[in-house]
Design an enzyme around this catalytic site. Structure first.
Site, PDB file in Angstrom:
ATOM      1  N   ASP A 126       2.238  73.663 105.479  1.00  0.00           N
ATOM      2  CA  ASP A 126       2.934  72.551 104.828  1.00  0.00           C
ATOM      3  C   ASP A 126       1.939  71.503 104.350  1.00  0.00           C
ATOM      4  O   ASP A 126       0.884  71.304 104.963  1.00  0.00           O
ATOM      5  CB  ASP A 126       3.918  71.925 105.817  1.00  0.00           C
ATOM      6  N   GLY A 127       2.287  70.831 103.253  1.00  0.00           N
ATOM      7  CA  GLY A 127       1.485  69.702 102.773  1.00  0.00           C
ATOM      8  C   GLY A 127       0.744  69.947 101.479  1.00  0.00           C
ATOM      9  O   GLY A 127      -0.036  69.088 101.042  1.00  0.00           O
ATOM     10  N   HIS A 158      -0.911  74.147  95.924  1.00  0.00           N
ATOM     11  CA  HIS A 158      -0.579  75.510  96.339  1.00  0.00           C
ATOM     12  C   HIS A 158      -1.768  76.449  96.122  1.00  0.00           C
ATOM     13  O   HIS A 158      -2.046  77.313  96.952  1.00  0.00           O
ATOM     14  CB  HIS A 158       0.635  76.016  95.561  1.00  0.00           C
ATOM     15  N   THR A 210      13.868  80.685 102.003  1.00  0.00           N
ATOM     16  CA  THR A 210      15.057  80.899 101.175  1.00  0.00           C
ATOM     17  C   THR A 210      15.513  79.596 100.529  1.00  0.00           C
ATOM     18  O   THR A 210      16.215  79.615  99.515  1.00  0.00           O
ATOM     19  CB  THR A 210      16.202  81.481 102.027  1.00  0.00           C
ATOM     20  N   ARG A 222      13.374  74.297  94.423  1.00  0.00           N
ATOM     21  CA  ARG A 222      12.299  73.523  93.799  1.00  0.00           C
ATOM     22  C   ARG A 222      12.294  73.727  92.284  1.00  0.00           C
ATOM     23  O   ARG A 222      12.926  74.661  91.774  1.00  0.00           O
ATOM     24  CB  ARG A 222      10.953  73.923  94.397  1.00  0.00           C
ATOM     25  N   LEU A 259      -5.852  93.255 112.583  1.00  0.00           N
ATOM     26  CA  LEU A 259      -4.921  92.140 112.452  1.00  0.00           C
ATOM     27  C   LEU A 259      -3.807  92.468 111.467  1.00  0.00           C
ATOM     28  O   LEU A 259      -4.056  92.987 110.376  1.00  0.00           O
ATOM     29  CB  LEU A 259      -5.669  90.895 111.966  1.00  0.00           C
ATOM     30  N   ARG A 310       9.279  69.873 112.676  1.00  0.00           N
ATOM     31  CA  ARG A 310      10.521  70.641 112.633  1.00  0.00           C
ATOM     32  C   ARG A 310      10.190  72.092 112.305  1.00  0.00           C
ATOM     33  O   ARG A 310       9.089  72.405 111.856  1.00  0.00           O
ATOM     34  CB  ARG A 310      11.487  70.069 111.601  1.00  0.00           C
ATOM     35  N   LEU A 311      11.164  72.985 112.497  1.00  0.00           N
ATOM     36  CA  LEU A 311      10.948  74.418 112.291  1.00  0.00           C
ATOM     37  C   LEU A 311      11.285  74.873 110.880  1.00  0.00           C
ATOM     38  O   LEU A 311      10.817  75.926 110.440  1.00  0.00           O
ATOM     39  CB  LEU A 311      11.781  75.223 113.295  1.00  0.00           C
ATOM     40  N   GLU A 339       4.494  78.255 122.090  1.00  0.00           N
ATOM     41  CA  GLU A 339       3.881  76.935 122.214  1.00  0.00           C
ATOM     42  C   GLU A 339       3.753  76.354 120.807  1.00  0.00           C
ATOM     43  O   GLU A 339       3.321  77.043 119.883  1.00  0.00           O
ATOM     44  CB  GLU A 339       2.502  77.047 122.873  1.00  0.00           C
TER      45      GLU A 339
END
Length: 260
Positions: A40-41, A57, A86, A91, A151, A214-215, A227
């Site tokens: 985010d950000g 982005h 979703t 945007r 990974l 927040r999620l 965590e």
């Protein structure tokens, strides 16, 4: 009581000093098998520099490469990145179109490196709504890396946690309706097998950047015992040191899962 407070203060001091920790320091502790990140950000990063949101982005895409490489070096098994929710379709069209081109650009640019580093690409989310060029790029990356056993780089693209839970519930309800499943046999393990992450263990650590706490509809079932580490750092400014600090904070936590 004084000893408890003293130990707590020592833990807080240790956590605050983690920006000085090296990769070697972190490797001495427990490494989360699955780390999920809400990236985010990007928009705020661009706004601070009087740049269009898409510039943020694009800069954030470079961070994905650095964090993926470091996670792989630490021995993380799964790295899930919340790339597009979703709700993000709301945007502006220009921004959405650009976001749909980013996976293609990222994978076309870095896929050879991902293959060389034994990274396996996966995706969770509703692929049916993705533009064909986005879907084809991801499909190619998934296919070209399916034999890798290092990974797992798991992109959550057009993903929503509530929709995922609803769809799992519908699938189980259909089985009960058809008589192939007894309602008494439904438990947490069976429910988990009907989620998009059915072949992946739940995240042990969730990181969110940019200061939001927040999620945002992300992996609502899976993070029940994760965590959480929240940081004010904007995603394009998120460096390897920040990632190490987040893992270090995880290592300072006492994970009791409801016990003592």
């Amino acid at each position: 009581m004084l000893n408890i407070l003293k130990n707590w203060k020592n833990q807080q001091n240790a956590a605050s000093n983690l920006e000085r920790y090296t990769k070697e320091d972190i490797l001495k502790g427990e490494i989360p098998a699955h780390i999920a990140i809400i990236m985010d950000g990007n928009g705020r990063w661009a706004k601070k520099r009087s740049l269009p949101r898409i510039a943020g982005h694009h800069e954030g895409m470079k961070v994905v490469k650095r964090v993926t490489k470091l996670a792989n070096q630490l021995g993380v098994k799964v790295l899930t990145l919340y790339a597009f929710s979703t709700e993000n379709w709301k945007r502006p069209k220009m921004e959405v179109d650009f976001l749909m081109k980013l996976p293609e650009e990222f994978l076309n640019t870095y896929l050879p490196e991902l293959i060389e580093e034994n990274v396996r690409v996966k995706i969770i989310g509703d692929e049916s709504a993705l533009p064909s060029h986005t879907y084809k790029a991801i499909e190619k990356a998934v296919k070209d890396t399916e034999q890798n056993d290092g990974l797992i780089l798991n992109f959550a693209l057009n993903y929503g946690g509530r929709t995922e839970i609803v769809n799992a519930s519908k699938a189980l309800a259909e089985q009960v309706k058809s008589g192939t499943l007894n309602i008494e046999d439904i438990d947490e393990a069976l429910f988990s097998k009907h989620l998009m992450t059915e072949s992946i263990q739940d995240p042990e650590l969730l990181i969110r950047t940019s200061g939001e706490i927040r999620l945002s509809n992300f992996m609502l079932w899976q993070v029940a015992y994760s965590e959480f580490v929240f940081t004010d750092v904007l995603w394009p400014d998120f460096k390897e040191d920040h990632f190490l600090k987040a893992v270090g904070e995880f290592q300072q936590r006492g994970r009791r899962f409801g016990g003592i």
